[in-house]
Design an enzyme around this catalytic site. Structure first.
Site: not given
Ligand code: PAF
Length: 284
Positions: A28, A32, A34-35, A59, A158
């Protein structure tokens, strides 16, 4: 090389011209380290990596932070460029829809629900949240058709919901869970950490410390679980805890008597910010 795509039709066209393997990192945004760790693992394993940046309206609950969720595309592209520069032979395609209707056409009716797993823990606190997550991830999988998709294990529930969806729908994608990246203090990286005041940031450390202490208390020994449960009851006297629970790591079942892999999941709430974290413990 990094290419930015803002429209679904362009994404479909580009994707139809490529063959597998394709890595995929859905996010989203407000990126940072982590991504970046997800992207770099994807780049190490795939010649082409698709990376989505989409704040998914489905969500967020009505009282949640959809409107104020940080949207920082320019800054995000710099983070992506920096990781991509370490893999000069690889390609990154960033899909950042110009408008939510690129992903969910106005009046759309489709939805994906993963029953059971979606209504406990986070799902109990945030009704509809995992349906929104499963719906957007399914949609993005359909658009990108990746061979492997990378998800951080900080959002452990998730990760399980998406893994279950892939299994249930026989989707041809491997789900790769990736280790939690933490600050030196132990706080798990999250885009929502920026909502914390300096005082809340200091107070938040109890979350990772408690999880670490509980894992050490169990120390791999099943017979120490009752002691860990007693410690949890004590800890929960602090009302900032939304929950702190021992669960089976594969099913999230409360009964862990026969589990060999346990997860300790928690949410610690400071003001309106809910901080999620977990640790994994092998027991015998
Ligand atoms: O973890 C996230 O950033 C969100 O929940 C995702 C998996 C991108 C779905 O919108």
């Amino acid at each position: 090389m990094v290419t930015l795509i803002r429209e679904t039709s362009e994404l479909r066209l580009r994707r139809s011209q490529e063959s597998l393997p394709i890595g995929f990192v859905p996010t989203m945004g407000n990126l940072h380290a982590g991504h970046a760790s997800l992207l770099e693992r994807a780049l190490a394993e795939n010649p082409v990596v698709y990376f989505s940046i989409f704040v998914n309206p489905k969500q967020f609950g009505p009282a949640e932070d959809y409107g104020r969720y940080p949207r920082t595309l320019e800054q995000d592209l710099s983070v992506i460029e920096a990781s991509a520069a370490r893999f000069p032979a690889r390609q990154v395609v960033v899909f950042a829809p110009a408008n939510p209707t690129e992903v969910f056409p106005a009046g759309d009716t489709q939805s994906v629900a993963v029953c059971g797993l979606s209504t406990i823990l986070e799902g109990q606190s945030r009704p509809g949240h995992f349906e929104g997550v499963a719906t957007v991830v399914h949609k993005l999988f359909d658009l990108v058709n990746p061979s492997t998709a990378y998800f951080g294990l900080k959002d452990y529930q998730q990760y399980l919901v998406i893994s279950q969806m892939v299994k249930d729908l026989c989707l041809p994608v491997k789900i790769q869970g990736m280790p939690i990246i933490r600050e030196a203090s132990g706080l798990a990286l999250s885009s929502r950490n920026q909502y914390l005041s300096p005082e809340q940031r200091a107070a938040s450390l109890v979350l990772s410390q408690t999880l670490r202490q509980l894992a050490a208390l169990i120390g791999g020994a099943r017979h120490r679980i009752p002691e860990a449960r007693r410690r949890i009851s004590d800890v929960l006297k602090d009302p900032h805890w939304n929950y702190l629970e021992l669960r089976d790591a594969e099913t999230l079942a409360e009964d862990v008597d026969r589990s060999t892999h346990i997860t300790i999941l928690a949410v610690y709430q400071l003001g309106s910010t809910r901080l999620l974290d977990n640790v994994q413990v092998e027991v015998s």
